[in-house]
Design a protein around this motif. Sequence first.
Motif, short mmCIF file in Angstrom:
data_model
loop_
_atom_site.label_atom_id
_atom_site.label_comp_id
_atom_site.label_asym_id
_atom_site.label_seq_id
_atom_site.Cartn_x
_atom_site.Cartn_y
_atom_site.Cartn_z
N GLU A 8 -12.30 11.32 -3.87
CA GLU A 8 -12.90 10.35 -2.79
C GLU A 8 -12.62 8.90 -3.00
N GLU A 9 -13.40 8.03 -2.90
CA GLU A 9 -13.28 6.68 -3.09
C GLU A 9 -12.57 6.14 -4.37
N ASP A 10 -12.62 7.10 -5.38
CA ASP A 10 -12.03 6.47 -6.66
C ASP A 10 -10.38 6.87 -6.49
N PHE A 11 -9.81 7.46 -5.40
CA PHE A 11 -8.48 7.92 -5.22
C PHE A 11 -7.46 6.81 -5.09
N ALA A 12 -7.84 5.58 -4.32
CA ALA A 12 -7.33 4.59 -4.49
C ALA A 12 -6.91 3.95 -5.82
N ASP A 13 -7.98 3.72 -6.57
CA ASP A 13 -7.56 3.48 -8.05
C ASP A 13 -6.71 4.22 -8.68
N LEU A 14 -7.08 5.65 -8.87
CA LEU A 14 -5.91 6.49 -9.44
C LEU A 14 -4.61 6.14 -9.06
N ILE A 15 -4.34 6.01 -7.72
CA ILE A 15 -2.88 5.65 -7.23
C ILE A 15 -2.36 4.32 -7.73
N GLN A 16 -3.19 3.31 -7.87
CA GLN A 16 -2.76 1.97 -8.38
C GLN A 16 -2.51 2.13 -9.99
N VAL A 17 -3.23 2.81 -10.43
CA VAL A 17 -3.14 3.12 -12.18
C VAL A 17 -1.90 3.81 -12.24
N TYR A 18 -1.65 5.03 -11.45
CA TYR A 18 -0.32 5.85 -11.74
C TYR A 18 0.70 5.01 -11.31
N MET A 19 0.75 4.28 -10.34
CA MET A 19 1.88 3.43 -10.00
C MET A 19 2.25 2.57 -11.08
N THR A 20 1.31 1.85 -11.49
CA THR A 20 1.62 0.61 -12.62
C THR A 20 2.21 1.44 -14.02
N ASP A 21 1.40 2.58 -14.44
CA ASP A 21 1.57 3.11 -15.61
C ASP A 21 3.07 3.73 -15.33
N SER A 22 3.34 4.45 -14.45
CA SER A 22 4.80 5.18 -14.22
C SER A 22 5.83 4.01 -14.10
N GLN A 23 5.55 2.71 -13.53
CA GLN A 23 6.64 1.85 -13.51
C GLN A 23 6.83 1.32 -15.08
N GLN A 24 5.84 1.36 -15.83
CA GLN A 24 6.02 0.90 -17.33
C GLN A 24 6.51 1.92 -17.90
N ARG A 25 6.49 3.20 -17.85
CA ARG A 25 7.09 4.35 -18.50
C ARG A 25 8.39 4.29 -18.01
N VAL A 26 8.73 4.09 -16.81
CA VAL A 26 10.10 4.04 -16.59
C VAL A 26 11.12 2.88 -17.54
N ALA A 27 10.30 1.78 -17.61
CA ALA A 27 10.78 0.70 -18.37
C ALA A 27 10.97 1.22 -19.64
#
Length: 125
Positions: free
Chosen positions: A30-49
């Motif tokens: 629900e309302e925590d979904f947007a936070d999950l997306i932000q964390v996922y994107m940040t973490d995934s970009q760091q993982r690609v690096a």
Amino acid sequence: MVDIPRNTVTNQTEEIVNHEQFEDMRDLLEEDFADLIQVYMTDSQQRVASLRIAQQENDNTNGFEIAHALKGASANLGTTQLVNLSSQLQKLCCEHRISEQTALIEDIAVALQRAEQEINQRLGQ
């Protein structure tokens, strides 16, 4: 040496984000979904690096762990291409072949960009 065919992100038959998985996670959080997306994107970009560094250093162990973490996080959101590409990289790391995977890691980076675009469209951003 047997080459594993790369599943390039130009494959138009493979969905970028699985609608059902994505919506199930959105409904669950629900309302925590947007936070999950932000964390996922940040973490995934760091993982690609980090994958790029592991590839340059021929660090198959670290490459495997990073690909595994990326695959798991991607599976939770239903980002299908990232799951498949990360799985391919894991297998190649087990074969001690990360040093040859520049193109696959770049495919992962492109798949992440496409997933981010599609997720933002779904969220109306």
